[in-house]
Each structure stands twice: as C-alpha cells, then as structure tokens.
Design a protein around this motif. Structure first.
Motif, short mmCIF file in Angstrom:
data_model
loop_
_atom_site.label_atom_id
_atom_site.label_comp_id
_atom_site.label_asym_id
_atom_site.label_seq_id
_atom_site.Cartn_x
_atom_site.Cartn_y
_atom_site.Cartn_z
N ASN A 148 0.18 11.15 6.67
CA ASN A 148 -0.47 9.94 6.17
C ASN A 148 -1.97 10.00 6.45
O ASN A 148 -2.41 9.81 7.57
N PRO A 149 -2.76 10.25 5.44
CA PRO A 149 -4.21 10.45 5.65
C PRO A 149 -4.92 9.20 6.15
O PRO A 149 -5.99 9.30 6.76
N SER A 150 -4.32 8.01 5.94
CA SER A 150 -5.01 6.79 6.37
C SER A 150 -4.65 6.41 7.81
O SER A 150 -5.10 5.40 8.33
N PHE A 151 -3.82 7.25 8.44
CA PHE A 151 -3.38 6.98 9.81
C PHE A 151 -4.56 7.09 10.78
O PHE A 151 -5.30 8.07 10.76
N ASP A 152 -4.74 6.08 11.61
CA ASP A 152 -5.84 6.09 12.58
C ASP A 152 -5.43 6.94 13.78
O ASP A 152 -4.60 6.54 14.59
N ASN A 204 5.17 1.52 8.88
CA ASN A 204 4.76 1.73 7.50
C ASN A 204 5.20 0.59 6.60
O ASN A 204 4.49 0.20 5.69
N ASN A 205 6.37 0.06 6.91
CA ASN A 205 6.88 -0.98 6.05
C ASN A 205 6.17 -2.31 6.26
O ASN A 205 5.94 -3.05 5.33
N SER A 206 5.83 -2.63 7.48
CA SER A 206 5.33 -3.97 7.73
C SER A 206 3.82 -4.00 7.99
O SER A 206 3.28 -5.03 8.34
N GLY A 207 3.15 -2.90 7.83
CA GLY A 207 1.71 -2.88 8.02
C GLY A 207 1.29 -3.35 9.40
O GLY A 207 0.30 -4.06 9.58
#
Lengths: 272, 263
Positions: free
Chosen positions: A92-96, A177-180
C-alpha cells in the motif's frame, strides 16, 4: 471477527525464518541503539520477501535500526507484528511508514515488562530453585534440569510468539483498511510510544550532580535541591539537549563523543 | 598456561553460545562453575561452588540498559581459583564479586565501542547490505568473546593476587568517569528515537511518561497501561463523540472500530 485464516505454506516458512534470525538480537548490544542491529537483522526474512528493490530494502533496514530494547526471549512477537506492518507497507503506497516504528516502540516497553518478569523473574527463578536443590547435593542433573526447565518454554514462546504477533498485526491491517482507522492507530501509538520513551528515559538515563554547597556550617548537596524542583531533572534536560543537538543536525557519533567527554570531564571536576 | 587458555576459552565460548542462542542462561553460575569444574578435573567442586554462587548472584541480571556485575567472569574465575588453590567454596565466594565488578567496567567499554559500530551499521543498512550487517553483528559478539578470553586467560595466568592488585590500581577517576558516561549514553539513543516522533504538539506525552516514572516510580508496564488508556480516550472516545455530534453519516462505522479491539 474470527476469520482465523490458516497460514499458508510460505507464511509458515517465514515464521521459521523469523524464529531462526531472532537469536542474535543482543550480539552487538550497545549504548547508542541497544538491540537495534540484531532487530534489524531479525526483520530481514520479511524485508527480503516484501521488498524487491534495493532502495526499499535499505529504507526498511534503516527504519529498524532505531534504538530497540526488549526481553530477548519475547522479541519474535514484536518482529511478527512489524512483519505484518511491513507487508502492508509494501503493498500500500499510501501507508505511513512511521507507524511501523511507533508501533514497535509502543510494544517494546510492555514486552520488556512482561518478558522480564516472566523470564527473568518467574521462569528463571523456578528453574534455579529446582536445579539448585540437585546441584547442592553435587548432582550434575542440577545444571541440566535448570537449562531444560528454562529453555523448553523459551523456545516455544519464541516460535509461537512470532506467529501470534504476525496474525495480530495482519488482523489489525485488514480492519484498518476497511474502516480508515490508520490515523487513529498512528496517533494512539505515538501517544503510547512517547510515554514509554519518556518513562524509559527516566529509568535508564543516569545523571546526578555531586556538587555540594556549604551554607555556614551546613552542607547542602545540589542534587537535593534538584530533586525538590523535579526528580530526575538532569537526565531529562540532558536527553532534551541531545534531541536539540540532533535536531540542529549534529551527527550521532559526535554527540556520543561529546557525551563520553562530558562523563569523564564532569566526573573529574566532581560536578556529576 | 594450559589452564589459563582453557578457562579463557570456556568463558569466551559460553558468552558466544549465550548470545547466539538468544540468552538461554548458560552464563549463570550454576552452569559456568560446573563446566569449569569439569574442565579442571573436579566436577564435584564445580557443581557445589556453582550452587553457592548461583544463590549469591541470583539478583545480578541484565535488565534494560543497566550493566550488573559480570556473573560469567565472576563465577568462572571464582570457581577456577577455588579449584586451583584447593580451598573450595570460600575462596570462590571471596573472589567472585570483585572479579565480577572489574569485568563489569570492561563490559561498559565494549558497549561504548559497539556504539561506534552503529554508525557503520547505518551505512550498511543504507545500502541494504545484509551480509555486512550480520558480519558486523558477529564482529560485535566476537569482540566481547575476545574480551572474556583475555580476562580469563590473564587472570588465571597471573593469579589471584595480581587480579586484586589490578582492580585496585585503575585510576578511580577514569573508572567513575566511564561509569557516568555509561549512564548518559542511553540519552543519545532516546533522542534519536524522539527525532521522528516528537512534534511541538505532542511533547507533553513524553514529559508525562517521564514524570510518571520520576515522581511515582511506576514500572514501565504500568506507565504503558496508562498510555494505552490515555490514547484510547484521546483517539477513540473523543473522536467518536465528534462523529455522533457531526451527524449520522457512515452507517456502521462505530461497530467496525469496536471490532478492532476485539482481537
């Protein structure tokens, strides 16, 4: 809730690799980063699996070179959680990626607490107790029983801790991932992490003033005053000073040398 | 000479095993003394001395960054001197602690030297050189094993009087200075850790953790629990309220989040 996924063959292999690469955690234990080098090496099975190009592998290794300290016997659980996070980060490229370190730091304190009391305080004492009674009679069984009683649970926890950590970490990621909810976890982990670092700083950094003032007949040690203002004020100030120097761009090696010089110099002058 | 080599080697190998197998406790006196006893041809004395020393050194454990008196050297040399002088357990007891204290400061030096290694480790990590990292880690281990070998070898070679003389002859100021530096060095590590985490807005959490230990001496585990509760309140409870106030968009969001803690 209970999607108890069976681990794939490859995941089981990964768990074994994590188990085997966890043993050298403390080989290069040192003051600056404690067990970081060993931990970094322990992450390699995961890193080489999830990151295919050299740059990403290097970033991951550097990430895990941050100061780390926990009870060696339980380290695989944290490795497992970090592995699950790295897996997510690689997909996931947006993963911090800061989260990985924050979660690690949040875990190392409690795991050290649990691990130390479990392994050093409980299991070792039980094993010593039983081994000693035999050794005192001169029986070779004493040391042998001692080692077995300690290390059989040790090996089991080392292996299954990794499995548990990995599953736990994966589960968090699936939900996240599901619940942001990632931001919340990140913020929460930062809060816990900072508090744990604060507490560890207070318990591990040692600095006391040995200055003594004379007021008339009375001798008043400087440290007493400081303790009244804020106990452990000097370790706190020193750590913040180090943080400040780093922030200003000073190299860790330089401040390491400065620290040693301050230690010997201050001791010679009799102020610390 | 042969005995000295043997004892030095045993100490080095035991440390190697201890740190290669994830701290399996082979450096506890109950094990060390037995092996030294077997090597010097008096297994029985070894086991008995090991039992006595284990009792004494029970509390000397390495937890966190603290460096306790070195039980491996203390037990190993104490037992060797006891067996060699033929005077049994009492000599072992008398010698073990001062030797352990001396070895403790040598260990501090090894830890400081290995702090320098970390610079090199960062460069290896930066080029994803895992072989290099493993080699460096091994080098760090071998360095300490070598230290144990030298300590064991020299101590046996020059005998117990020399050992005591040496302990008393190191300049006090250098010893205490190194000790002070050893206590300060973790600050560098923690500062490095704070660098990416700490911002102006969250510096108070760091101070809170610090203060909880400084004022109340709470164990780290306890402080972590407080941290978790605090994080839960700030991140979860308060945000949830906002959601409720903001209105009911997001159909089953809250249940989703509750599941998270239901692992």
């Amino acid at each position: 809730m209970s999607e108890k996924k069976k681990m794939s063959k490859d995941e089981k292999k990964l768990m074994r690799e994590i188990f085997w690469s966890s043993f050298m955690l403390e080989a290069s234990y040192n003051y600056e980063r404690q067990q970081a080098l060993g931990f970094s090496i322990g992450m390699w099975p995961a890193i080489k699996r999830y990151y295919k190009n050299k740059k990403d592998q290097a970033d991951a290794l550097e990430r895990h070179m941050n100061i780390f300290n926990t009870t060696p016997h339980v380290v695989t659980t944290i490795t497992g959680v970090a592995t699950a996070l790295e897996k997510e980060a690689s997909k996931n490229p947006s993963f911090d990626k800061n989260i990985i370190n924050n979660v690690k730091v949040g875990l190392m304190g409690p795991f050290a607490g649990i691990g130390d009391s479990l392994f050093w305080g409980t299991l070792r004492i039980i094993a010593v107790g039983i081994g000693l009674s035999l050794a005192q009679q001169g029986s070779i069984l004493g040391p042998i029983i001692f080692l077995l009683l300690f290390n059989i649970p040790h090996m089991l926890i080392r292996y299954y801790g990794g499995v548990l950590g990995y599953k736990f970490g994966t589960q968090i990621m699936d939900r996240a991932n599901n619940s942001g909810i990632m931001q919340k976890i990140s913020k929460g982990a930062t809060i816990v992490g900072l508090m744990v670092i604060g507490a560890m700083t207070a318990s591990m950094v040692k600095l006391e003033s040995s200055l003594v003032f004379s007021v008339g007949e009375e001798k008043i040690p400087m440290q007493d005053y400081l303790d009244q203002i804020f106990p452990l004020l000097l370790p706190l100030l020193y750590t913040i000073f180090m943080y400040y120097l780093l922030k200003k761009g000073m190299k860790p090696t330089t401040i390491l040398l400065v620290t040693i010089a301050i230690g010997i110099g201050g001791s010679l002058l009799g102020i610390i | 000479m042969q005995t000295a080599l043997l004892v030095g080697l045993i100490l080095a190998v035991l440390w190697f095993i201890e740190k290669m197998l994830g701290t399996p406790m082979v450096i506890r006196p109950i094990v060390v003394s037995t092996i030294i006893g077997a090597a010097l041809g008096d297994l029985q004395t070894g086991i008995l001395v090991g039992a006595s020393l284990e009792l004494i050194f029970m509390g000397f454990i390495q937890v966190g960054g603290a460096v306790p008196p070195d039980v491996l050297v203390g037990a190993g040399l104490g037992t060797a001197f006891a067996i060699m002088s033929g005077s049994g357990t009492e000599v072992a007891l008398a010698l073990a602690l001062p030797i352990a204290l001396l070895a403790q400061s040598l260990k501090v030096i090894v830890f400081i030297v290995r702090s320098w290694f970390m610079n090199f480790a960062m460069r290896l990590a930066g080029s994803a050189n895992i072989k290099g990292l493993v080699t460096l880690n091994m080098a760090g281990l071998i360095l300490q094993c070598a230290m144990y070998f030298v300590v064991g070898f020299v101590a046996i070679l020059f005998g117990s009087t020399a050992v005591e003389g040496f302990v008393n002859n190191i300049p006090e100021s250098i010893m205490s200075g190194l000790e002070v530096a050893g206590g300060l060095l973790p600050a560098v590590g923690f500062a490095l850790l704070l660098l990416p985490m700490m911002k102006k807005t969250n510096i108070l959490y760091f101070l809170l953790g610090f203060a909880l230990f400084a004022y109340m001496n709470l164990p780290i585990l306890g402080i972590t629990l407080f941290g978790v509760v605090l994080a839960f309140i700030i991140v979860y409870e308060m945000k949830n309220k906002e959601v409720e106030v903001a209105g009911n968009n997001g159909t089953n969001k809250p249940t989703d989040e509750e599941d998270l803690f239901d692992v």
